[in-house]
Design a protein around this motif. Structure first.
Motif, PDB file in Angstrom:
ATOM      1  N   ILE A 185     -12.159 -24.534  41.412  1.00  0.00           N
ATOM      2  CA  ILE A 185     -11.962 -24.962  39.938  1.00  0.00           C
ATOM      3  C   ILE A 185     -12.185 -24.022  38.956  1.00  0.00           C
ATOM      4  CG2 ILE A 185     -12.449 -26.585  38.211  1.00  0.00           C
ATOM      5  CD1 ILE A 185     -12.596 -28.744  40.672  1.00  0.00           C
ATOM      6  N   LEU A 186     -13.652 -23.650  39.382  1.00  0.00           N
ATOM      7  CA  LEU A 186     -14.203 -22.444  38.383  1.00  0.00           C
ATOM      8  C   LEU A 186     -13.353 -21.203  38.480  1.00  0.00           C
ATOM      9  CD1 LEU A 186     -17.849 -23.015  39.311  1.00  0.00           C
ATOM     10  CD2 LEU A 186     -17.060 -23.246  36.993  1.00  0.00           C
ATOM     11  N   ALA A 187     -12.983 -20.684  39.672  1.00  0.00           N
ATOM     12  CA  ALA A 187     -12.205 -19.306  39.999  1.00  0.00           C
ATOM     13  C   ALA A 187     -10.720 -19.617  38.972  1.00  0.00           C
ATOM     14  CB  ALA A 187     -11.800 -19.353  41.176  1.00  0.00           C
ATOM     15  N   ARG A 188     -10.138 -21.048  39.302  1.00  0.00           N
ATOM     16  CA  ARG A 188      -8.894 -21.225  38.306  1.00  0.00           C
ATOM     17  C   ARG A 188      -9.150 -21.046  36.830  1.00  0.00           C
ATOM     18  NH1 ARG A 188      -4.994 -21.158  36.153  1.00  0.00           N
ATOM     19  NH2 ARG A 188      -3.065 -22.298  36.331  1.00  0.00           N
ATOM     20  N   LEU A 189     -10.464 -21.571  36.408  1.00  0.00           N
ATOM     21  CA  LEU A 189     -10.724 -21.375  35.028  1.00  0.00           C
ATOM     22  C   LEU A 189     -11.285 -19.912  34.568  1.00  0.00           C
ATOM     23  CD1 LEU A 189     -12.913 -24.807  34.615  1.00  0.00           C
ATOM     24  CD2 LEU A 189     -10.416 -24.194  34.032  1.00  0.00           C
ATOM     25  N   GLY A 190     -11.271 -18.879  35.558  1.00  0.00           N
ATOM     26  CA  GLY A 190     -11.680 -17.646  35.381  1.00  0.00           C
ATOM     27  C   GLY A 190     -13.088 -17.021  35.448  1.00  0.00           C
ATOM     28  N   ASP A 191     -14.101 -18.279  35.827  1.00  0.00           N
ATOM     29  CA  ASP A 191     -15.427 -17.839  35.736  1.00  0.00           C
ATOM     30  C   ASP A 191     -15.728 -17.497  37.427  1.00  0.00           C
ATOM     31  OD1 ASP A 191     -18.154 -17.828  35.745  1.00  0.00           O
ATOM     32  OD2 ASP A 191     -18.339 -19.725  34.810  1.00  0.00           O
ATOM     33  N   LEU A 192     -15.490 -16.209  37.823  1.00  0.00           N
ATOM     34  CA  LEU A 192     -15.494 -15.815  39.089  1.00  0.00           C
ATOM     35  C   LEU A 192     -16.855 -15.515  39.461  1.00  0.00           C
ATOM     36  CD1 LEU A 192     -12.647 -13.098  38.968  1.00  0.00           C
ATOM     37  CD2 LEU A 192     -12.577 -15.464  39.561  1.00  0.00           C
ATOM     38  N   ASP A 193     -17.857 -15.261  38.694  1.00  0.00           N
ATOM     39  CA  ASP A 193     -19.175 -15.277  39.075  1.00  0.00           C
ATOM     40  C   ASP A 193     -19.682 -16.557  39.854  1.00  0.00           C
ATOM     41  OD1 ASP A 193     -19.107 -12.543  38.667  1.00  0.00           O
ATOM     42  OD2 ASP A 193     -20.108 -12.739  36.635  1.00  0.00           O
ATOM     43  N   ALA A 194     -19.488 -17.584  38.649  1.00  0.00           N
ATOM     44  CA  ALA A 194     -19.937 -18.876  39.225  1.00  0.00           C
ATOM     45  C   ALA A 194     -19.030 -19.356  40.540  1.00  0.00           C
ATOM     46  CB  ALA A 194     -19.679 -19.948  38.140  1.00  0.00           C
ATOM     47  N   ALA A 195     -17.805 -19.098  40.641  1.00  0.00           N
ATOM     48  CA  ALA A 195     -17.036 -19.406  41.745  1.00  0.00           C
ATOM     49  C   ALA A 195     -17.667 -18.831  42.961  1.00  0.00           C
ATOM     50  CB  ALA A 195     -15.597 -18.898  41.360  1.00  0.00           C
ATOM     51  N   GLU A 196     -17.924 -17.554  42.850  1.00  0.00           N
ATOM     52  CA  GLU A 196     -18.513 -17.055  44.117  1.00  0.00           C
ATOM     53  C   GLU A 196     -20.062 -17.741  44.371  1.00  0.00           C
ATOM     54  OE1 GLU A 196     -19.955 -12.539  46.065  1.00  0.00           O
ATOM     55  OE2 GLU A 196     -19.403 -12.745  43.867  1.00  0.00           O
ATOM     56  N   GLU A 197     -20.626 -18.014  43.485  1.00  0.00           N
ATOM     57  CA  GLU A 197     -21.836 -18.556  43.765  1.00  0.00           C
ATOM     58  C   GLU A 197     -21.720 -20.038  44.369  1.00  0.00           C
ATOM     59  OE1 GLU A 197     -25.698 -20.238  41.318  1.00  0.00           O
ATOM     60  OE2 GLU A 197     -24.392 -19.050  40.212  1.00  0.00           O
ATOM     61  N   HIS A 198     -20.791 -20.740  43.900  1.00  0.00           N
ATOM     62  CA  HIS A 198     -20.606 -22.102  44.477  1.00  0.00           C
ATOM     63  C   HIS A 198     -19.783 -21.937  45.957  1.00  0.00           C
ATOM     64  CE1 HIS A 198     -21.228 -23.534  40.555  1.00  0.00           C
ATOM     65  NE2 HIS A 198     -21.000 -25.032  40.852  1.00  0.00           N
ATOM     66  N   LEU A 199     -19.017 -21.032  46.141  1.00  0.00           N
ATOM     67  CA  LEU A 199     -18.426 -20.814  47.616  1.00  0.00           C
ATOM     68  C   LEU A 199     -19.618 -20.474  48.552  1.00  0.00           C
ATOM     69  CD1 LEU A 199     -15.233 -19.090  46.614  1.00  0.00           C
ATOM     70  CD2 LEU A 199     -15.697 -21.490  47.373  1.00  0.00           C
ATOM     71  N   HIS A 200     -20.421 -19.507  48.011  1.00  0.00           N
ATOM     72  CA  HIS A 200     -21.456 -19.113  49.014  1.00  0.00           C
ATOM     73  C   HIS A 200     -22.555 -20.259  49.117  1.00  0.00           C
ATOM     74  CE1 HIS A 200     -21.550 -14.903  49.517  1.00  0.00           C
ATOM     75  NE2 HIS A 200     -21.346 -14.490  48.349  1.00  0.00           N
ATOM     76  N   LEU A 201     -22.549 -21.086  48.248  1.00  0.00           N
ATOM     77  CA  LEU A 201     -23.453 -22.347  48.450  1.00  0.00           C
ATOM     78  C   LEU A 201     -22.802 -23.434  49.308  1.00  0.00           C
ATOM     79  CD1 LEU A 201     -25.676 -24.387  47.514  1.00  0.00           C
ATOM     80  CD2 LEU A 201     -24.233 -25.056  45.771  1.00  0.00           C
ATOM     81  N   ALA A 202     -21.295 -23.278  49.396  1.00  0.00           N
ATOM     82  CA  ALA A 202     -20.615 -24.414  50.251  1.00  0.00           C
ATOM     83  C   ALA A 202     -20.982 -23.800  51.803  1.00  0.00           C
ATOM     84  CB  ALA A 202     -19.288 -24.293  50.004  1.00  0.00           C
ATOM     85  N   LEU A 203     -21.063 -22.493  51.985  1.00  0.00           N
ATOM     86  CA  LEU A 203     -21.021 -21.917  53.316  1.00  0.00           C
ATOM     87  C   LEU A 203     -22.649 -22.140  53.827  1.00  0.00           C
ATOM     88  CD1 LEU A 203     -18.993 -18.802  52.847  1.00  0.00           C
ATOM     89  CD2 LEU A 203     -18.632 -20.678  54.071  1.00  0.00           C
ATOM     90  N   ASP A 204     -23.494 -22.113  52.773  1.00  0.00           N
ATOM     91  CA  ASP A 204     -25.018 -22.319  53.279  1.00  0.00           C
ATOM     92  C   ASP A 204     -25.397 -23.832  53.545  1.00  0.00           C
ATOM     93  OD1 ASP A 204     -25.266 -19.557  53.119  1.00  0.00           O
ATOM     94  OD2 ASP A 204     -25.933 -19.586  50.999  1.00  0.00           O
ATOM     95  N   ILE A 205     -24.646 -24.658  52.863  1.00  0.00           N
ATOM     96  CA  ILE A 205     -25.122 -26.185  52.849  1.00  0.00           C
ATOM     97  C   ILE A 205     -25.038 -26.605  54.604  1.00  0.00           C
ATOM     98  CG2 ILE A 205     -24.709 -28.321  52.368  1.00  0.00           C
ATOM     99  CD1 ILE A 205     -24.324 -27.355  49.441  1.00  0.00           C
TER     100      ILE A 205
END
Length: 341
Positions: A241-261
């Motif tokens: 969702i954040l990537a779609r909104l253009g916030d790529l830094d926050a998007a990357e942070e969330h995707l890393h979090l998804a992989l780590d959880i």
């Protein structure tokens, strides 16, 4: 007519095509049953729930295309006679709720198997029937989850207004639920639909509401998909969702979090998250990071039968064409073509 009723009535879904019973079955069969109807108890309900978990685990690991025929066969040959059977009202509601989950799973597996008009239409009918079964059982969480399936499909097909309307219906159902994960599930659904509709204000509002809900103490584990909406799944969905909104830094942070959880360890799921992370890194200009992430994606993707994984493979190959002179990019393109078959 209420909004959620209008959504389904106007969709034109042919529920009868599934060959399952009419939706007044519970109350009707507590008073009378057809001659020779099988007697159904909590053992049959437990069996359906067990099969939903087993088939769902398999689909999450290997993709919906691997075992959909097993889910459909179990539904039509084993469960359908139980729905036509004799049971108490309490058992009937439990049976219809469990069957709603099974039908929803069949819809998800159908949607994940392929992107043909036939499979899309069949998935829609499964989701719509899952909703009707859940409504007859009096289970708002399962009703909302079935509507979410329709909303996600509308997002995938580009029906943005319908996706937002269905997302709003999900949120309406979830308002009075004592399950923060379910609330997060439906709020994120609406946020995703709004983001696809380029409605930043609505998307941001409901993404924040979903974050608040997912951060609360989870209720006792339940049987529905919403009850198993993990922080890892939330982080993945929020990242996109954040990537779609253009916030790529926050998007990357969330995707890393998804992989780590812990808990986001199914091969299909991890493959899709890795594919998405590679795309976000490429948009940020981190070519080396994208190539490394896509290499991990291919490790997960091999052998998975999922339309989303196939779409990610195609997307990656197209994006790598601009790097035709880079050996690592060429290697990934060739390898992805072999995996895609």
């Amino acid at each position: 007519m209420e909004r959620r009723e209008f959504i389904l009535a106007s969709s034109g879904y042919a529920l009868s095509a599934l060959g399952l019973p009419d939706m007044d079955s519970i109350t009707r069969r507590t008073k009378t049953a057809l001659p020779g109807a099988v007697r159904v108890g909590q053992g049959e309900v437990a069996a359906v729930r067990h099969m939903v978990k087993a088939l769902g685990d398999s689909a999450s690991e290997l993709g919906g295309g691997h075992a959909r025929h097993l889910a459909v066969r179990y539904l039509t040959q084993d469960v359908a006679p139980w729905l036509e059977g004799r049971f108490t009202e309490a058992t009937g509601r439990d049976l219809f709720a469990a069957t709603s989950q099974l039908v929803h799973l069949a819809g998800w597996m159908t949607q994940d198997e392929g992107d043909t008009p036939e499979l899309r239409g069949l998935a829609q009918r499964y989701y719509a029937h899952s909703y009707r079964l859940a409504a007859e059982a009096g289970d708002p969480e399962l009703s909302a989850t079935a509507l979410r399936g329709l909303a996600v499909q509308c997002v995938d097909l580009g029906y943005r207004a319908e996706a937002v309307q269905l997302g709003e219906a999900c949120v309406d159902y979830g308002r009075n639920l004592d399950n923060p994960r379910a609330v997060a599930y439906y709020e994120a659904t609406l946020a995703n639909a709004a983001a696809q509709d380029d409605d930043r204000r609505t998307a941001t509002k409901h993404l924040a509401l979903s974050e608040t809900a997912i951060g609360k103490q989870a209720a006792a584990p339940g049987d529905s998909w919403a009850a198993h909406y993990s922080p890892g799944r939330w982080a993945h969905e929020s990242g996109m969702i954040l990537a779609r909104l253009g916030d790529l830094d926050a998007a990357e942070e969330h995707l890393h979090l998804a992989l780590d959880i812990h808990g986001l360890d199914r091969r299909r799921t991890r493959a899709i998250v890795l594919a998405d992370l590679g795309g976000v890194r490429l948009r940020q200009g981190d070519v080396d990071g994208a190539l490394a992430t896509w290499r991990d994606f291919l490790d997960c993707a091999d052998g998975i039968r999922s339309v989303k994984v196939q779409a990610a493979l195609r997307d990656m190959r197209v994006r790598l064409r601009r790097y035709s002179g880079v050996p690592e990019a060429e290697e990934l393109r060739e390898r992805s073509a072999r995996i895609a078959g």
